[in-house]
Write a protein that holds these residues in place. Structure first.
Motif, PDB file in Angstrom:
ATOM      1  N   GLY A  70       0.820  -1.195   0.000  1.00  0.00           N
ATOM      2  CA  GLY A  70       0.000   0.000   0.000  1.00  0.00           C
ATOM      3  C   GLY A  70       0.855   1.247   0.000  1.00  0.00           C
ATOM      4  N   SER A  71       0.186   2.384   0.070  1.00  0.00           N
ATOM      5  CA  SER A  71       0.871   3.672  -0.071  1.00  0.00           C
ATOM      6  C   SER A  71       1.854   3.974   1.057  1.00  0.00           C
ATOM      7  CB  SER A  71      -0.147   4.801  -0.165  1.00  0.00           C
ATOM      8  OG  SER A  71      -0.933   4.844   1.011  1.00  0.00           O
ATOM      9  N   GLN A  72       1.734   3.312   2.171  1.00  0.00           N
ATOM     10  CA  GLN A  72       2.675   3.530   3.269  1.00  0.00           C
ATOM     11  C   GLN A  72       3.707   2.417   3.348  1.00  0.00           C
ATOM     12  OE1 GLN A  72       0.067   4.071   6.625  1.00  0.00           O
ATOM     13  NE2 GLN A  72      -0.245   6.217   6.134  1.00  0.00           N
ATOM     14  N   GLY A  73       3.796   1.621   2.285  1.00  0.00           N
ATOM     15  CA  GLY A  73       4.790   0.559   2.222  1.00  0.00           C
ATOM     16  C   GLY A  73       4.360  -0.718   2.922  1.00  0.00           C
ATOM     17  N   GLN A  74       3.129  -0.765   3.420  1.00  0.00           N
ATOM     18  CA  GLN A  74       2.663  -1.941   4.124  1.00  0.00           C
ATOM     19  C   GLN A  74       2.312  -3.057   3.134  1.00  0.00           C
ATOM     20  OE1 GLN A  74       0.897   0.764   3.480  1.00  0.00           O
ATOM     21  NE2 GLN A  74      -1.294   0.393   3.457  1.00  0.00           N
ATOM     22  N   LEU A  75       2.639  -4.285   3.497  1.00  0.00           N
ATOM     23  CA  LEU A  75       2.329  -5.451   2.686  1.00  0.00           C
ATOM     24  C   LEU A  75       0.833  -5.710   2.797  1.00  0.00           C
ATOM     25  CD1 LEU A  75       3.644  -7.684   0.936  1.00  0.00           C
ATOM     26  CD2 LEU A  75       3.845  -9.037   3.030  1.00  0.00           C
ATOM     27  N   VAL A  76       0.110  -5.636   1.663  1.00  0.00           N
ATOM     28  CA  VAL A  76      -1.338  -5.831   1.695  1.00  0.00           C
ATOM     29  C   VAL A  76      -1.767  -7.141   1.039  1.00  0.00           C
ATOM     30  CG1 VAL A  76      -1.899  -3.381   1.886  1.00  0.00           C
ATOM     31  CG2 VAL A  76      -1.709  -4.416  -0.376  1.00  0.00           C
ATOM     32  N   ARG A 105       7.844  -2.271  -2.193  1.00  0.00           N
ATOM     33  CA  ARG A 105       7.953  -1.130  -1.281  1.00  0.00           C
ATOM     34  C   ARG A 105       8.804  -0.021  -1.905  1.00  0.00           C
ATOM     35  NH1 ARG A 105       9.416  -3.781   2.776  1.00  0.00           N
ATOM     36  NH2 ARG A 105      11.637  -3.485   2.530  1.00  0.00           N
ATOM     37  N   ASP A 106       9.900  -0.392  -2.553  1.00  0.00           N
ATOM     38  CA  ASP A 106      10.742   0.604  -3.222  1.00  0.00           C
ATOM     39  C   ASP A 106       9.988   1.294  -4.358  1.00  0.00           C
ATOM     40  OD1 ASP A 106      12.780  -0.062  -1.500  1.00  0.00           O
ATOM     41  OD2 ASP A 106      13.952  -1.171  -2.989  1.00  0.00           O
ATOM     42  N   ALA A 107       9.217   0.516  -5.116  1.00  0.00           N
ATOM     43  CA  ALA A 107       8.423   1.091  -6.215  1.00  0.00           C
ATOM     44  C   ALA A 107       7.402   2.084  -5.663  1.00  0.00           C
ATOM     45  CB  ALA A 107       7.729  -0.017  -7.010  1.00  0.00           C
ATOM     46  N   MET A 108       6.777   1.743  -4.540  1.00  0.00           N
ATOM     47  CA  MET A 108       5.808   2.662  -3.931  1.00  0.00           C
ATOM     48  C   MET A 108       6.512   3.918  -3.426  1.00  0.00           C
ATOM     49  SD  MET A 108       2.834   3.660  -3.241  1.00  0.00           S
ATOM     50  CE  MET A 108       1.850   2.237  -3.631  1.00  0.00           C
ATOM     51  N   VAL A 112       5.585   7.740  -4.494  1.00  0.00           N
ATOM     52  CA  VAL A 112       5.282   8.811  -3.548  1.00  0.00           C
ATOM     53  C   VAL A 112       6.169  10.026  -3.831  1.00  0.00           C
ATOM     54  CG1 VAL A 112       5.405   9.512  -1.115  1.00  0.00           C
ATOM     55  CG2 VAL A 112       4.391   7.307  -1.724  1.00  0.00           C
ATOM     56  N   VAL A 113       7.451   9.788  -4.060  1.00  0.00           N
ATOM     57  CA  VAL A 113       8.378  10.892  -4.352  1.00  0.00           C
ATOM     58  C   VAL A 113       7.946  11.619  -5.621  1.00  0.00           C
ATOM     59  CG1 VAL A 113      10.744  11.476  -5.016  1.00  0.00           C
ATOM     60  CG2 VAL A 113      10.331   9.891  -3.123  1.00  0.00           C
TER      61      VAL A 113
END
Length: 170
Positions: A70-76, A105-108, A112-113
């Motif tokens: 998800g958008s905060q790097g959490q595994l969904v 997570r890196d892709a997310m 975000v950046v």
């Protein structure tokens, strides 16, 4: 009666602004700045909404695992593809899970950046708003500003992959 007083004051200010070019210039700049601020506020709200719903899905290099963050790097979500996990050693499977989750997570983080970057830069219509200096690498880690070399390439994981391969041979 207060409303009439406010309207009268606005009309008086407008009349004064028309009479004095300096005041007119300030009024025009203030209106432009407020319009730019409104555009910025709307853009930030849209970016926040987009990021709230954003996910990134990545498959491990061996295509045995698919991780969604998800958008905060959490595994969904985590999926094991084509029952490949049945023939993998625990070490190989855990490496594939970690690889896919880390890459997602890196892709997310990169997403975000890219989404927030325009709001950190100086605004052309607002000369006194110089932008923000955000250390994205400090927030997300040093690799956040680097695009991956390939669709599933990840620096720093080769040694782990080599160890797994070596473990399998022994």
């Amino acid at each position: 009666m207060e409303k009439d007083d406010a309207t009268d004051a606005e009309e008086e200010f407008d009349a004064t602004a028309a009479a004095h070019p300096f005041t007119e210039s300030i009024s025009r700049r203030l209106a432009e700045t407020l319009a730019e601020l409104d555009t910025l506020t709307t853009g930030l709200a849209n970016a926040k909404e987009e990021l709230r719903a954003a996910t990134r899905v990545v498959r491990s290099r061996d295509r045995s695992v698919e991780a969604t963050v998800g958008s905060q790097g959490q595994l969904v979500d985590l999926r094991f593809l084509d029952n490949k996990y049945r023939t993998m050693s625990p070490t190989e499977l855990s490496a594939s899970v970690l690889e896919a989750a880390s890459q997602a997570r890196d892709a997310m983080s990169r997403h975000v950046v890219r989404t927030m970057q325009p709001f950190t830069e100086p605004r052309l219509g607002m000369p006194h708003m110089e932008g923000f200096d955000i250390d994205w690498a400090d927030i997300f880690g040093p690799g956040v500003l680097e695009e991956p070399a390939g669709p599933s390439a990840r620096k720093g994981r080769e040694s782990l992959r080599d160890e797994i391969h070596e473990d399998g041979e022994e």
